[in-house]
Design a protein around this motif. Structure first.
Motif, PDB file in Angstrom:
ATOM      1  N   HIS A  24     -13.457  68.791  38.119  1.00  0.00           N
ATOM      2  CA  HIS A  24     -14.296  69.313  37.050  1.00  0.00           C
ATOM      3  C   HIS A  24     -13.380  69.576  35.861  1.00  0.00           C
ATOM      4  O   HIS A  24     -12.155  69.511  35.981  1.00  0.00           O
ATOM      5  N   ALA A  25     -13.952  69.894  34.734  1.00  0.00           N
ATOM      6  CA  ALA A  25     -13.161  70.085  33.514  1.00  0.00           C
ATOM      7  C   ALA A  25     -12.160  71.239  33.649  1.00  0.00           C
ATOM      8  O   ALA A  25     -11.076  71.187  33.080  1.00  0.00           O
ATOM      9  N   ASP A  26     -12.507  72.263  34.413  1.00  0.00           N
ATOM     10  CA  ASP A  26     -11.628  73.430  34.505  1.00  0.00           C
ATOM     11  C   ASP A  26     -10.723  73.432  35.738  1.00  0.00           C
ATOM     12  O   ASP A  26     -10.011  74.394  35.974  1.00  0.00           O
ATOM     13  N   VAL A  27     -10.715  72.360  36.530  1.00  0.00           N
ATOM     14  CA  VAL A  27      -9.886  72.294  37.735  1.00  0.00           C
ATOM     15  C   VAL A  27      -8.739  71.305  37.487  1.00  0.00           C
ATOM     16  O   VAL A  27      -8.963  70.125  37.286  1.00  0.00           O
ATOM     17  N   PRO A  28      -7.490  71.807  37.488  1.00  0.00           N
ATOM     18  CA  PRO A  28      -6.359  70.898  37.276  1.00  0.00           C
ATOM     19  C   PRO A  28      -6.062  70.063  38.518  1.00  0.00           C
ATOM     20  O   PRO A  28      -6.422  70.419  39.644  1.00  0.00           O
ATOM     21  N   ASP A  29      -5.390  68.940  38.299  1.00  0.00           N
ATOM     22  CA  ASP A  29      -5.055  68.047  39.403  1.00  0.00           C
ATOM     23  C   ASP A  29      -4.157  68.714  40.432  1.00  0.00           C
ATOM     24  O   ASP A  29      -4.276  68.450  41.629  1.00  0.00           O
ATOM     25  N   THR A  30      -3.261  69.581  39.987  1.00  0.00           N
ATOM     26  CA  THR A  30      -2.345  70.219  40.930  1.00  0.00           C
ATOM     27  C   THR A  30      -3.094  71.115  41.911  1.00  0.00           C
ATOM     28  O   THR A  30      -2.707  71.207  43.076  1.00  0.00           O
ATOM     29  N   ARG A  31      -4.173  71.748  41.481  1.00  0.00           N
ATOM     30  CA  ARG A  31      -4.950  72.577  42.398  1.00  0.00           C
ATOM     31  C   ARG A  31      -5.644  71.698  43.441  1.00  0.00           C
ATOM     32  O   ARG A  31      -5.718  72.047  44.615  1.00  0.00           O
ATOM     33  N   ILE A  32      -6.129  70.555  43.019  1.00  0.00           N
ATOM     34  CA  ILE A  32      -6.770  69.632  43.960  1.00  0.00           C
ATOM     35  C   ILE A  32      -5.749  69.133  44.973  1.00  0.00           C
ATOM     36  O   ILE A  32      -6.020  69.080  46.172  1.00  0.00           O
ATOM     37  N   LEU A  33      -4.542  68.800  44.497  1.00  0.00           N
ATOM     38  CA  LEU A  33      -3.485  68.325  45.396  1.00  0.00           C
ATOM     39  C   LEU A  33      -3.084  69.385  46.413  1.00  0.00           C
ATOM     40  O   LEU A  33      -2.888  69.084  47.587  1.00  0.00           O
ATOM     41  N   ASN A  34      -2.949  70.610  45.962  1.00  0.00           N
ATOM     42  CA  ASN A  34      -2.440  71.667  46.835  1.00  0.00           C
ATOM     43  C   ASN A  34      -3.497  72.292  47.722  1.00  0.00           C
ATOM     44  O   ASN A  34      -3.181  72.739  48.833  1.00  0.00           O
ATOM     45  N   ASN A  35      -4.754  72.348  47.273  1.00  0.00           N
ATOM     46  CA  ASN A  35      -5.770  73.087  48.018  1.00  0.00           C
ATOM     47  C   ASN A  35      -6.807  72.202  48.700  1.00  0.00           C
ATOM     48  O   ASN A  35      -7.207  72.496  49.830  1.00  0.00           O
ATOM     49  N   TYR A  36      -7.268  71.180  48.027  1.00  0.00           N
ATOM     50  CA  TYR A  36      -8.399  70.419  48.550  1.00  0.00           C
ATOM     51  C   TYR A  36      -7.989  69.177  49.333  1.00  0.00           C
ATOM     52  O   TYR A  36      -8.643  68.816  50.314  1.00  0.00           O
ATOM     53  N   PHE A  37      -6.932  68.483  48.913  1.00  0.00           N
ATOM     54  CA  PHE A  37      -6.499  67.311  49.658  1.00  0.00           C
ATOM     55  C   PHE A  37      -6.080  67.653  51.094  1.00  0.00           C
ATOM     56  O   PHE A  37      -6.445  66.933  52.025  1.00  0.00           O
ATOM     57  N   PRO A  38      -5.326  68.734  51.335  1.00  0.00           N
ATOM     58  CA  PRO A  38      -4.970  69.057  52.725  1.00  0.00           C
ATOM     59  C   PRO A  38      -6.183  69.338  53.624  1.00  0.00           C
ATOM     60  O   PRO A  38      -6.112  69.120  54.833  1.00  0.00           O
ATOM     61  N   GLN A  39      -7.298  69.773  53.059  1.00  0.00           N
ATOM     62  CA  GLN A  39      -8.500  69.987  53.863  1.00  0.00           C
ATOM     63  C   GLN A  39      -9.033  68.663  54.403  1.00  0.00           C
ATOM     64  O   GLN A  39      -9.733  68.637  55.412  1.00  0.00           O
ATOM     65  N   HIS A  40      -8.696  67.559  53.734  1.00  0.00           N
ATOM     66  CA  HIS A  40      -9.140  66.230  54.152  1.00  0.00           C
ATOM     67  C   HIS A  40      -7.988  65.424  54.765  1.00  0.00           C
ATOM     68  O   HIS A  40      -8.057  64.207  54.857  1.00  0.00           O
ATOM     69  N   ASN A  41      -6.935  66.124  55.189  1.00  0.00           N
ATOM     70  CA  ASN A  41      -5.746  65.517  55.795  1.00  0.00           C
ATOM     71  C   ASN A  41      -5.084  64.492  54.887  1.00  0.00           C
ATOM     72  O   ASN A  41      -4.622  63.443  55.326  1.00  0.00           O
ATOM     73  N   ILE A  42      -5.021  64.807  53.611  1.00  0.00           N
ATOM     74  CA  ILE A  42      -4.322  63.975  52.633  1.00  0.00           C
ATOM     75  C   ILE A  42      -3.124  64.783  52.156  1.00  0.00           C
ATOM     76  O   ILE A  42      -3.279  65.806  51.493  1.00  0.00           O
ATOM     77  N   PHE A  43      -1.938  64.332  52.506  1.00  0.00           N
ATOM     78  CA  PHE A  43      -0.713  65.025  52.129  1.00  0.00           C
ATOM     79  C   PHE A  43       0.133  64.061  51.311  1.00  0.00           C
ATOM     80  O   PHE A  43       0.880  63.248  51.871  1.00  0.00           O
ATOM     81  N   ILE A  44       0.004  64.135  49.996  1.00  0.00           N
ATOM     82  CA  ILE A  44       0.773  63.265  49.115  1.00  0.00           C
ATOM     83  C   ILE A  44       1.412  64.107  48.020  1.00  0.00           C
ATOM     84  O   ILE A  44       0.970  65.216  47.735  1.00  0.00           O
ATOM     85  N   SER A  45       2.448  63.549  47.418  1.00  0.00           N
ATOM     86  CA  SER A  45       3.118  64.249  46.320  1.00  0.00           C
ATOM     87  C   SER A  45       2.380  63.978  45.013  1.00  0.00           C
ATOM     88  O   SER A  45       1.518  63.102  44.925  1.00  0.00           O
ATOM     89  N   TYR A  46       2.751  64.736  44.002  1.00  0.00           N
ATOM     90  CA  TYR A  46       2.132  64.554  42.691  1.00  0.00           C
ATOM     91  C   TYR A  46       2.471  63.169  42.134  1.00  0.00           C
ATOM     92  O   TYR A  46       1.635  62.524  41.513  1.00  0.00           O
ATOM     93  N   ARG A  47       3.674  62.706  42.398  1.00  0.00           N
ATOM     94  CA  ARG A  47       4.077  61.375  41.933  1.00  0.00           C
ATOM     95  C   ARG A  47       3.251  60.274  42.596  1.00  0.00           C
ATOM     96  O   ARG A  47       2.812  59.331  41.948  1.00  0.00           O
ATOM     97  N   GLN A  48       3.042  60.380  43.918  1.00  0.00           N
ATOM     98  CA  GLN A  48       2.190  59.406  44.607  1.00  0.00           C
ATOM     99  C   GLN A  48       0.769  59.465  44.060  1.00  0.00           C
ATOM    100  O   GLN A  48       0.106  58.445  43.907  1.00  0.00           O
ATOM    101  N   TRP A  49       0.289  60.666  43.760  1.00  0.00           N
ATOM    102  CA  TRP A  49      -1.051  60.826  43.215  1.00  0.00           C
ATOM    103  C   TRP A  49      -1.178  60.127  41.869  1.00  0.00           C
ATOM    104  O   TRP A  49      -2.156  59.452  41.593  1.00  0.00           O
ATOM    105  N   MET A  50      -0.170  60.257  41.016  1.00  0.00           N
ATOM    106  CA  MET A  50      -0.218  59.609  39.706  1.00  0.00           C
ATOM    107  C   MET A  50      -0.220  58.083  39.854  1.00  0.00           C
ATOM    108  O   MET A  50      -0.882  57.378  39.090  1.00  0.00           O
TER     109      MET A  50
END
Length: 69
Positions: A24-50
């Motif tokens: 969403h407009a107010d949710v930064p990518d780093t929060r999604i990487l750190n909080n929401y991706f691990p809930q779906h068993n996705i463990f990647i770095s910010y560089r891999q995400w980019m």
């Protein structure tokens, strides 16, 4: 397991779909990487995400293209 580009593309599409659920407009990518991706068993770095975020996904190849070779 051997490297297969098709498997990587499938995984990248899955990661993008999870990202689109939470972005969403107010949710930064780093929060999604750190909080929401691990809930779906996705463990990647910010560089891999980019790298995945900037990927251009290929269109489906038709059989006509494959019969030329």
């Amino acid at each position: 397991m051997a490297y297969n580009r098709n498997n990587y593309i499938k995984r990248a599409k899955y990661i993008i779909s999870v990202y689109n659920q939470y972005k969403h407009a107010d949710v930064p990518d780093t929060r999604i990487l750190n909080n929401y991706f691990p809930q779906h068993n996705i463990f990647i770095s910010y560089r891999q995400w980019m790298n995945i975020k900037g990927m251009v996904f290929p269109t489906q190849e038709t059989e006509q293209q494959l019969t030329l070779f």
